[in-house]
Design an enzyme around this catalytic site. Structure first.
Site, PDB file in Angstrom:
ATOM      1  N   GLU A 141       0.858  -1.182   0.000  1.00 16.65           N
ATOM      2  CA  GLU A 141       0.000   0.000   0.000  1.00 16.65           C
ATOM      3  C   GLU A 141       0.896   1.234   0.000  1.00 16.65           C
ATOM      4  OE1 GLU A 141      -3.486   1.777   2.999  1.00 16.65           O
ATOM      5  OE2 GLU A 141      -1.880   0.506   3.797  1.00 16.65           O
TER       6      GLU A 141
ATOM      7  N   LYS B 147      -9.708   1.099  -1.714  1.00 13.56           N
ATOM      8  CA  LYS B 147      -9.828   0.617  -0.334  1.00 13.56           C
ATOM      9  C   LYS B 147     -11.198   0.939   0.255  1.00 13.56           C
ATOM     10  CE  LYS B 147      -7.157   0.918   4.010  1.00 13.56           C
ATOM     11  NZ  LYS B 147      -6.018   1.666   4.619  1.00 13.56           N
TER      12      LYS B 147
ATOM     13  N   CYS C 209      -4.645  -3.462   3.641  1.00 11.38           N
ATOM     14  CA  CYS C 209      -4.299  -3.107   5.017  1.00 11.38           C
ATOM     15  C   CYS C 209      -5.461  -3.266   5.989  1.00 11.38           C
ATOM     16  CB  CYS C 209      -3.741  -1.682   5.038  1.00 11.38           C
ATOM     17  SG  CYS C 209      -2.731  -1.301   6.494  1.00 11.38           S
TER      18      CYS C 209
END
Length: 261
Positions: free
Chosen positions: A41, A111, A148
């Site tokens: 990321e 995300k 994440c």
């Protein structure tokens, strides 16, 4: 499937990042026969301090970062997944780009779960993507994408698996701190065990982040793992291992409670 996970520590200088990514990826060669290369990321540009304006540094999907990743994917003949901040009219997206071996942009994943936790508020700096799980074919294997903080939400992993994913790819910038490494390793192993899938997770390293990029097999065993520094780890993921795990542990087919979207 032959995979390589590229652990690195990004900078807030995007041009310097491109130079260091090029240098690090030069350790990989077409002769390695890689199918998939995963960068963390925010590989394009570090998050920086909370007041660092990420909208100002975000890039379009045809910008210099994606151009670099495209060139490297063509050179290696591999699919590359890498994290960037994608420019919009307002707050940027925290986006994974998937570049095919031909250098073409195949998919993006924006995300879904922003990191509003542990005293930080990513939603002040980013906009969340639509709730749309992304699964794509890479070298004949169905690959699901997470970023994440998404890791803390098992329902996303399960939706990816229900959409056919046999491998979860998790680029991350997992902030270091008390118990954070334990959380990272435990959650990655849990997503592998409960879904009987391979999990490959490429993290940012350095002083600020946890590092410990790793590969977990469908039993939840960690088969390769980096420490905190710059590193490239490699693994071969056999479809037969996944099939055996699902034969012995058919928990997906034994489910009696299923959510409806």
């Amino acid at each position: 499937m032959h995979v390589a996970l590229v652990q690195r520590a990004s900078d807030i200088d995007s041009a310097a990042n491109r130079d260091s990514i090029t240098k690090q990826l030069s350790e990989l060669a077409p002769e390695d026969g890689l199918d998939l290369v995963v960068l963390p990321e925010a590989a394009m540009h570090d998050f920086g301090a909370p007041d660092h304006d990420l909208a100002a540094v975000a890039e379009p999907l045809d910008g210099p970062f994606v151009d670099l990743i495209s060139a490297e994917a063509r050179r290696l003949g591999a699919t590359i997944v890498a994290g960037m901040f994608e420019r919009t009219d307002g707050l940027p997206f925290n986006t994974l780009v998937v570049i095919g071996p031909d250098g073409e942009l195949r998919r993006t994943y924006r995300k879904i779960h922003l990191y509003d936790s542990f005293g930080y508020k990513e939603s002040d700096r980013m906009r969340a993507g639509d709730v749309e799980p992304v699964v794509l074919d890479v070298a004949g294997r169905a690959v699901g994408l997470m970023t994440c903080y998404d890791l803390r939400f098992p329902e996303l992993a399960r939706d990816l698996v229900d959409a056919g994913a046999e491998l979860l790819v998790v680029p991350a910038a997992w902030v270091a701190g008390d118990r954070k490494l334990d959380h990272w390793r435990t959650l990655l192993a849990a997503r592998a065990i409960e879904n009987t899938v391979h999990v490959v997770a490429a993290g940012q390293g350095g002083d600020r982040y946890t590092g410990h990029s790793l590969v977990a097999d469908p039993w939840g065993s960690i088969v390769e793992e980096a420490d905190n520094g710059s590193a490239i780890i490699r693994a071969t993921l056999a479809a037969a291992d996944l099939a055996q795990a699902r034969d012995v542990n058919p928990s997906l087919t034994n489910r009696r409670i299923r959510h409806s979207s």
